[in-house]
Design a protein around this motif. Structure first.
Motif, PDB file in Angstrom:
ATOM      1  N   ARG A   1       0.595  -1.350  -0.181  1.00 55.91           N
ATOM      2  CA  ARG A   1       0.022   0.019   0.093  1.00 55.91           C
ATOM      3  C   ARG A   1       0.838   1.138  -0.115  1.00 55.91           C
ATOM      4  O   ARG A   1       0.395   2.197  -0.649  1.00 55.91           O
ATOM      5  N   ILE A   2       1.895   1.122   0.816  1.00 57.11           N
ATOM      6  CA  ILE A   2       3.058   2.313   0.749  1.00 57.11           C
ATOM      7  C   ILE A   2       3.412   2.614  -0.617  1.00 57.11           C
ATOM      8  O   ILE A   2       3.561   3.817  -1.222  1.00 57.11           O
ATOM      9  N   THR A   3       3.787   1.631  -1.353  1.00 54.96           N
ATOM     10  CA  THR A   3       4.249   1.788  -2.662  1.00 54.96           C
ATOM     11  C   THR A   3       3.473   2.308  -3.492  1.00 54.96           C
ATOM     12  O   THR A   3       3.599   3.182  -4.527  1.00 54.96           O
ATOM     13  N   GLN A   4       2.111   1.822  -3.582  1.00 55.52           N
ATOM     14  CA  GLN A   4       0.780   2.449  -4.298  1.00 55.52           C
ATOM     15  C   GLN A   4       0.786   3.983  -3.841  1.00 55.52           C
ATOM     16  O   GLN A   4       0.245   4.500  -5.105  1.00 55.52           O
ATOM     17  N   GLN A   5       0.538   4.175  -2.743  1.00 54.48           N
ATOM     18  CA  GLN A   5       0.229   5.615  -2.539  1.00 54.48           C
ATOM     19  C   GLN A   5       1.172   6.502  -2.126  1.00 54.48           C
ATOM     20  O   GLN A   5       1.253   7.754  -2.105  1.00 54.48           O
ATOM     21  N   GLY A   6       2.500   5.821  -1.766  1.00 54.74           N
ATOM     22  CA  GLY A   6       3.675   6.713  -1.386  1.00 54.74           C
ATOM     23  C   GLY A   6       4.770   6.218  -2.086  1.00 54.74           C
ATOM     24  O   GLY A   6       4.807   6.217  -3.371  1.00 54.74           O
ATOM     25  N   LEU A   7       5.872   5.844  -1.162  1.00 55.77           N
ATOM     26  CA  LEU A   7       7.245   5.791  -1.998  1.00 55.77           C
ATOM     27  C   LEU A   7       8.096   4.795  -1.074  1.00 55.77           C
ATOM     28  O   LEU A   7       7.957   4.963   0.339  1.00 55.77           O
ATOM     29  N   THR A   8       8.572   3.739  -1.443  1.00 61.67           N
ATOM     30  CA  THR A   8       9.509   3.034  -0.627  1.00 61.67           C
ATOM     31  C   THR A   8      10.927   3.402  -1.196  1.00 61.67           C
ATOM     32  O   THR A   8      11.351   3.340  -2.320  1.00 61.67           O
TER      33      THR A   8
END
Length: 388
Positions: free
Chosen positions: A202-209
């Motif tokens: 979800r972080i990858t989809q909405q944010g950034l890793t």
């Protein structure tokens, strides 16, 4: 070979060299960082993979670099990150967060990134929220609430995607529809910890890793410690929600302080070991914060992002004029008194006191019994009359 990003200013051979170096050097290696500064990435890669050891290091260490260099395959790594929809960000790219340069020779060689296409704007207005993995319900609630409120105020929340406080901070941001960055201690294609696989997705989809390590690399204890320096440098301030006396999140906070960033702590119960490290931080160097407004005031623009004034609830008697309030204070807490006595206690004239008493009667504060006055039951229970 991967296609060079349209906005990149890093030359292809330098990007390949830096990608290879992330396979050879551990994160935060100051020796390799110095060589990069003095010789550039292409020459540094040649030095580390040559048969003769580079100047200033032992033969054993040089052999370790060479051994890792034999397994460096920058083209497949760059192809892997591209297939994930990500990119490899170099210090000479426009998207590079320049605040990472404060790390000096411990600056990342590059950053493997998956998710939101622009890192630099997000990092310019970001706050780290970190803390204990084995946290309490109080810590989980505070981390999620702080993160959600920061996100709603337009701030990016940065953490490490670990269990506990990190997870709560990321989830609070995602729930508010905000921007969040997870800085990993492994390759961005390795969901670690496994229990947070869905959260990291979800972080990858909405944010950034982000990660310093190339795709496929796994975490180690030292890599977690080095990861913390990136979190500290990337953000404008670090908030520790819960931490024991020996906690990795305190390392992040102290690195933030050393870098000139704002270090903050959320106080907890003095009986809780999970708050002992935070309280020590607050005694030594940290700023006490209790909500997002406190945090934004410390890390935001001077004079613009001020927290609202803290005050208790406004009581009805707070709205009385000073003269009327003085007469009200002149009544005894128990029993009654005549107008002259009340006037003398209030320090005013009898006629003035009489007028104020009639006003207080209309407002429900006092009641009249013949020529005498007394506080109503509601005034005695809800107010603070002076006992005489």
């Amino acid at each position: 070979m991967t296609t060079e990003p349209a906005t990149a200013t890093t030359r292809p051979e330098e990007r390949r060299a830096r990608a290879a170096l992330t396979r050879i050097a551990e994160p935060g290696d100051p020796t390799v960082g110095r060589w990069l500064r003095e010789h550039g990435p292409t020459e540094t890669l040649r030095m580390l993979t040559a048969q003769e050891p580079p100047p200033g290091i032992s033969n054993a260490r040089a052999a370790g670099y060479r051994l890792r260099g034999q397994h460096a395959r920058p083209d497949p790594d760059l192809a892997t990150i591209e297939a994930l929809g990500g990119r490899f960000i170099c210090p000479t790219d426009p998207d590079w967060p320049s605040q990472l340069d404060d790390l000096g020779d411990q600056r990342p060689i590059g950053l493997w990134a998956v998710g939101h296409p622009t890192l630099r704007p997000w990092a310019l207005r970001s706050v780290a929220v970190v803390g204990a993995r084995a946290c309490s319900d109080y810590g989980t609630h505070m981390a999620a609430t702080l993160a959600a409120d920061l996100a709603e105020a337009g701030w990016t929340v940065v953490s490490g995607a670990a269990h506990g406080i990190d997870s709560a901070a990321h989830r609070g941001t995602l729930a508010a529809g905000g921007a969040t960055i997870a800085v990993m201690a492994c390759g961005v294609d390795i969901p670690y910890p496994r229990g947070n696989t869905e959260l990291i997705r979800r972080i990858t989809q909405q944010g950034l890793t982000l990660a310093e390590l190339p795709p496929g690399d796994h975490p180690t204890r030292s890599r977690f410690i080095q990861r913390n320096r990136v979190i500290a440098a990337l953000t404008r301030g670090t908030v520790v929600v819960e931490a024991q006396l020996r906690s990795g999140s305190l390392i992040t906070a102290r690195r933030a302080t050393a870098l000139g960033r704002i270090t903050m702590g959320v106080p907890g119960p003095v009986t809780s070991g999970l708050s002992a490290g935070v309280h020590q931080l607050l005694r030594e160097e940290g700023q006490l914060v209790t909500d997002a407004a406190d945090i934004i005031e410390l890390v935001g623009s001077i004079g613009e992002d001020l927290a609202p004034e803290r005050r208790g609830p406004v009581l009805p008697r707070d709205l009385l004029t000073p003269a009327t309030a003085a007469v009200l204070e002149g009544l005894p807490g128990q029993g009654d008194a005549d107008t002259a006595h009340i006037a003398r206690t209030a320090g005013t004239g009898v006629d003035e006191a009489a007028g104020r008493l009639h006003e207080l009667q209309a407002l429900g504060y006092v009641e009249r019994h013949g020529t005498r006055w007394r506080l109503t039951t509601a005034a005695r229970e809800g107010g603070t009359p002076r006992i005489r």
